[in-house]
Design a protein around this motif. Structure first.
Motif, PDB file in Angstrom:
ATOM      1  N   THR A 107      47.209 -26.507 -43.864  1.00 56.82           N
ATOM      2  CA  THR A 107      45.867 -27.028 -44.527  1.00 56.82           C
ATOM      3  C   THR A 107      45.756 -28.388 -44.180  1.00 56.82           C
ATOM      4  O   THR A 107      46.547 -29.142 -43.967  1.00 56.82           O
ATOM      5  N   PRO A 108      44.458 -29.225 -44.624  1.00 48.71           N
ATOM      6  CA  PRO A 108      44.364 -30.310 -44.752  1.00 48.71           C
ATOM      7  C   PRO A 108      45.410 -31.048 -45.818  1.00 48.71           C
ATOM      8  O   PRO A 108      45.824 -32.389 -45.635  1.00 48.71           O
ATOM      9  N   VAL A 109      46.307 -30.254 -46.646  1.00 51.60           N
ATOM     10  CA  VAL A 109      47.010 -30.993 -47.343  1.00 51.60           C
ATOM     11  C   VAL A 109      48.210 -31.665 -46.396  1.00 51.60           C
ATOM     12  O   VAL A 109      48.901 -32.620 -46.459  1.00 51.60           O
ATOM     13  N   TYR A 169      35.470 -27.081 -38.952  1.00 51.79           N
ATOM     14  CA  TYR A 169      36.502 -25.855 -39.388  1.00 51.79           C
ATOM     15  C   TYR A 169      36.984 -25.621 -40.283  1.00 51.79           C
ATOM     16  O   TYR A 169      38.531 -26.012 -40.473  1.00 51.79           O
ATOM     17  N   PRO A 170      36.462 -25.742 -41.257  1.00 53.50           N
ATOM     18  CA  PRO A 170      37.522 -25.418 -42.679  1.00 53.50           C
ATOM     19  C   PRO A 170      38.334 -23.973 -42.193  1.00 53.50           C
ATOM     20  O   PRO A 170      38.154 -23.077 -41.749  1.00 53.50           O
ATOM     21  N   HIS A 171      39.213 -25.127 -43.381  1.00 55.85           N
ATOM     22  CA  HIS A 171      40.857 -24.029 -42.732  1.00 55.85           C
ATOM     23  C   HIS A 171      40.803 -22.678 -43.339  1.00 55.85           C
ATOM     24  O   HIS A 171      41.338 -21.511 -42.886  1.00 55.85           O
ATOM     25  N   CYS A 218      38.520 -21.172 -40.448  1.00 59.31           N
ATOM     26  CA  CYS A 218      39.756 -20.526 -38.795  1.00 59.31           C
ATOM     27  C   CYS A 218      41.024 -21.240 -39.224  1.00 59.31           C
ATOM     28  O   CYS A 218      41.437 -22.785 -39.889  1.00 59.31           O
ATOM     29  N   ARG A 219      41.632 -19.951 -39.416  1.00 60.70           N
ATOM     30  CA  ARG A 219      43.234 -20.143 -40.115  1.00 60.70           C
ATOM     31  C   ARG A 219      43.805 -20.773 -38.972  1.00 60.70           C
ATOM     32  O   ARG A 219      43.750 -20.459 -37.711  1.00 60.70           O
ATOM     33  N   ALA A 251      46.714 -34.257 -36.704  1.00 57.97           N
ATOM     34  CA  ALA A 251      46.426 -34.598 -35.235  1.00 57.97           C
ATOM     35  C   ALA A 251      44.702 -33.331 -35.484  1.00 57.97           C
ATOM     36  O   ALA A 251      43.975 -33.768 -35.137  1.00 57.97           O
ATOM     37  N   LEU A 252      45.122 -32.953 -36.503  1.00 57.04           N
ATOM     38  CA  LEU A 252      43.718 -31.520 -36.927  1.00 57.04           C
ATOM     39  C   LEU A 252      43.010 -32.253 -37.973  1.00 57.04           C
ATOM     40  O   LEU A 252      42.277 -32.032 -38.217  1.00 57.04           O
TER      41      LEU A 252
END
Length: 854
Positions: free
Chosen positions: A581-583, A555-557, A560-561, A547-548
């Motif tokens: 993360t995107p992974v 918002y690059p990880h 924005c953590r 969902a993210l």
């Protein structure tokens, strides 16, 4: 295509290649060798021939060099016995043997179940690892050993993608017919292996045998038997099995095949807690306030309190409470609207040596009365005018506590109770969880450095004080010197207004349930600007990482953590943490990370033993965050807070389902009691919800089990918030990814998922599919504004709504208000906001409001 195996024997020194060729020709003429087998000669390394696969249409080949004879064949064409026979005929001149020319049909592929516990990495699919097993003396057959090992892992031996093969030395050749292995071929075809991962039996008489060139299954166990002793290898596809899981499985398999009980599985060592001096919340706050006197501490719509203001006001509240008889160890009910006064009162209660019992002002009267009575509070501080009367319990307003009396000299101890929060009980009776000061202090000590919490941060207090997520928000801000923005209730119900508040107040630390964040995310992604967020903490319910996906595009990880945390009221808000993360998003990870410092987490079987890596079980939690127990419920406390039979430490049995990774991280798989049964099939609701969320265009989803008087009426209903896809497309996606018995009977599109006061999905308020609604036009009479409003009301909430029925009392909520607003606009009327509905909650009142403002 069946498995291909290969065989090599050295050519005797006194035997010429020409003699072997003559024997081969004679045997073919006599019909002792199949006519489709040809003999080739080669000058290269014979071991290379041993590893070279057949052509796709080939059945077998024989290759003769000066040093060795190599045979490569499909097991359906030449069995291991046949290979030995060909070798005896050509190399030993044995004229008594013959080999059938019949090629057995390839075994029919059987359905393969995924190894849910394998924890393989899809990115490494097709790469193989190998683990040596043995030597052992078998106590049971290899097939029985494998079946027992798979059963220990909860897998069906008949469907698991695991093959076991037994190879004997030529001195005791196998008598298995062509094509036979211990299990049927599942048709799984890894693409490549290296010679290092191909097990090979060295013949005592000289030579080698390789039972396969390409593993017949994603996990292939090959045993070599010599003189009753088994040794071998477990070769596995790393896309299916994590190397650590493979090693553990191989050890279990070896032990069970040898008739030994496998060693107990270890539990992860908890991370060390940071060294902190024992203290309490008021003492920690005073230390911060002493250095931040003029910095803003808490802000609401009307008030801004500096740390000096908050310290002094809470002192006066503590004095007021002491004047009313409150002392150390007492419980004080707290039912106050969200605002700076709520924070000051909570701190004042702690300074008086008491513990707060927060109650939400929107709770039903019966729930407020039950909590007041069950907790045995000394008094209740409230802004609710009609707070229920309980004999012997005074009710006071926050303003009346502000006095000029002396600040109480009593000071709480770290082991004193800080708050009692009531959670739902399985019996219907809420239970109060008693949490001590030391646990809250430990939570901040465990997270401050990792999350870089600092006085420059701005936090939002989004959640009800009756939900323990607020404990993290309030003290996370105030015990690190940051600013706390108290979000009004109505603003928390409106994603648009909340988004505007985050932007206006420059909030940097946001805590959300995934359900609440889903609505906020959609508002944000529709706008060009970026919020100043640097840290978003998820908790309260499972996060579906996929969902993210769109959020990370904006918002690059690394700016924005996004932190997913698992926690329970009984363990002081949080237990684990992982940065998403995107992974992880691409993988659909369900990880909530390892335990935070000072906490411990493990996954257990029903008997309390540790589960193998990857195998689901109950999550047990230990460490600094454990609550004292349930207020006045010694029996329940004893049942849930137990002594760990493995470590001897006190732990909490969560009732949550999880699985452990080799690095100590945990996947949260939902509640154990989320496992439902539909038409005899056991189904995890979380798995169905994940499938809904994986459908294109679906941003939020929920699944509900509905039952009727007849078991045939039991069904799953799915709900989706979607954009860019139709319900039919979502249904088609579900049919493609789920077994038939797991596909919801209905899928209903909603504008947003209804949330509880705590921000979790309120399944009880989801609309019943195919709910009858009023759609007919009035007969002949011209429609009034009230007629149009009433029709929209009925289409949204139900046909039984009358002009004087309250929207919220009829099952409406702030999220259904979005649908109602859209229905009004379609009818040519202005839309409405949640605030409008609270002011004009009936169709008649809202129609009158429209008439007065038009």
């Amino acid at each position: 295509m069946s498995t291909t195996h290969s065989w090599l024997r050295a050519v005797p020194a006194d035997l010429s290649p020409d003699t072997v060729a003559l024997r081969f020709a004679a045997a073919r003429t006599a019909g002792r060798i199949p006519p489709w087998l040809r003999l080739w000669t080669a000058t290269g390394d014979p071991v290379r021939e041993l590893d070279r696969p057949l052509r796709p249409d080939g059945a077998a080949r024989a290759v003769l060099s000066a040093d060795a004879l190599v045979l490569v064949a499909r097991v359906t064409a030449l069995s291991r016995v046949d290979l030995d026979a060909v070798g005896a005929l050509l190399l030993d001149g044995d004229d008594t043997v013959s080999v059938s020319a019949e090629i057995a049909p390839d075994p029919a592929p059987t359905p393969v179940a995924a190894l849910e516990w394998g924890l393989g990495d899809p990115r490494r699919a097709g790469r193989f690892g190998a683990i040596s097993i043995g030597p052992i003396t078998a106590s049971v057959s290899v097939a029985d050993g494998l079946a027992r090992a798979l059963a220990r892992y909860g897998s069906d031996p008949a469907a698991a993608p695991v093959t076991a093969i037994v190879v004997t030395d030529s001195s005791t050749p196998s008598t298995a017919p062509k094509g036979t292995v211990t299990r049927p071929d599942h048709g799984a075809r890894p693409t490549a292996t290296s010679s290092e991962t191909r097990p090979s039996l060295e013949f005592r008489g000289g030579g080698q045998y390789r039972p396969w060139l390409v593993p017949p299954s994603p996990v292939t166990v090959t045993w070599f038997e010599q003189d009753g002793v088994l040794t071998g290898e477990c070769v596995y596809d790393e896309g299916v099995l994590h190397p650590a899981v493979a090693a553990q499985f191989a050890a279990v398999l070896t032990d069970l095949t040898a008739g030994r009980e496998p060693a107990a599985f270890p539990v992860p060592a908890p991370p060390s807690a940071p060294e902190t001096a024992p203290t309490t919340i008021p003492a920690a706050f005073r230390a911060i306030a002493a250095t931040r006197r003029d910095a803003v501490a808490a802000v609401d719509q009307d008030t801004s309190l500096t740390y000096r203001d908050l310290d002094e006001r809470s002192d006066r509240i503590a004095a007021g409470l002491a004047a009313l008889g409150v002392t150390r160890g007492d419980l004080v009910g707290l039912c106050v609207e969200r605002g700076a006064d709520l924070v000051a009162t909570m701190l004042g209660v702690l300074k008086a040596g008491a513990a707060s019992v927060p109650m939400d002002p929107r709770y039903p009267v019966d729930r407020l009365r039950l909590t007041t009575v069950d907790a045995g509070v000394r008094l209740v501080v409230t802004t609710v005018g009609d707070f229920p009367h309980v004999d012997g319990v005074p009710v006071v307003w926050p303003g009346t506590l502000i006095g000029d009396g002396p600040v109480p000299e009593v000071a709480p101890e770290p082991d004193d109770a800080a708050y009692v929060i009531y959670t739902s009980g399985s019996t219907g009776r809420p239970k109060g969880v008693v949490v001590e000061h030391r646990s809250v202090i430990a939570l901040l000590a465990a997270t401050t450095v990792d999350f870089a919490l600092a006085e420059t941060d701005v936090w939002s207090l989004f959640h009800s004080a009756a939900f323990d997520f607020s404990v993290w928000e309030i003290w996370g801000a105030l015990l690190t010197g940051a600013r706390l923005i108290v979000v009004p209730y109505l603003v928390s119900r409106s994603p648009e207004e909340f988004h505007a508040l985050l932007a206006e107040q420059r909030v940097t630390v946001l805590s959300q349930t995934p359900s609440a964040f889903a609505a906020l995310r959609e508002v944000d992604l529709a706008q060009p600007g970026r919020l100043p967020l640097r840290l978003v903490v998820f908790g309260g319910e499972p996060l579906e990482a996929r969902a993210l996906d769109r959020w990370f595009r904006k918002y690059p990880h690394d700016r924005c953590r996004m932190v997913n945390m698992y926690g329970i009221t009984e363990t002081t808000v949080h237990v684990t943490a992982t940065t998403v993360t995107p992974v992880q998003v691409a993988a659909g990870s369900r990880s909530v990370g390892p335990a935070i410092p000072g906490w411990s987490v493990s996954v257990r079987a029903e008997d309390g033993s540790a589960q193998p890596l990857g195998v689901p079980g109950e999550i047990w939690v230990g460490g600094a965050g454990l609550a004292r127990g349930y207020l006045g419920r010694d029996d329940l406390t004893a049942a849930r807070f137990v002594t760990d039979p493995l470590t001897g430490q006190r732990v909490y049995r969560s009732g949550d389902l999880g699985r452990m990774w080799p690095d100590g991280s945990v996947d949260h798989l939902g509640r154990i009691d989320e496992q439902v049964k539909v038409r005899g099939f056991r189904i995890e609701l979380g798995e169905v919800r994940a499938a809904l969320l994986s459908a294109p265009g679906v941003s939020a989803a929920a699944v509900v089990l509905r039952t009727g008087d007849d078991s045939a009426d039991t069904r799953l209903d799915g709900y989706v918030v979607r954009s860019g896809s139709t319900v039919d497309e979502v249904r088609a996606h579900l049919r493609a990814v789920l077994p038939e018995h797991m596909v919801p009977a209905t899928v209903t599109a909603v504008d947003a998922l209804p949330l509880t006061v705590n921000g979790k999905v309120d399944t009880a308020r989801l609309p019943v599919p195919a709910l009858a609604v009023e759609t007919a036009e009035p007969d002949g009479e011209p429609e009034t504004t009230e007629d149009v409003v009433l029709r929209a009301w009925r289409a949204t909430v139900g046909a039984s709504i009358g002009p004087g029925d309250d929207f919220f009392e009829s099952g409406g909520n702030s999220l259904l208000a979005v649908r109602l607003s859209a229905a009004l606009r379609r009818a040519g009327l202005p839309g409405l906001s949640v605030r409008d509905l609270y002011l004009y909650p009936t169709p008649a009142e809202f129609a009158a409001h429209l008439a007065a403002t038009s």
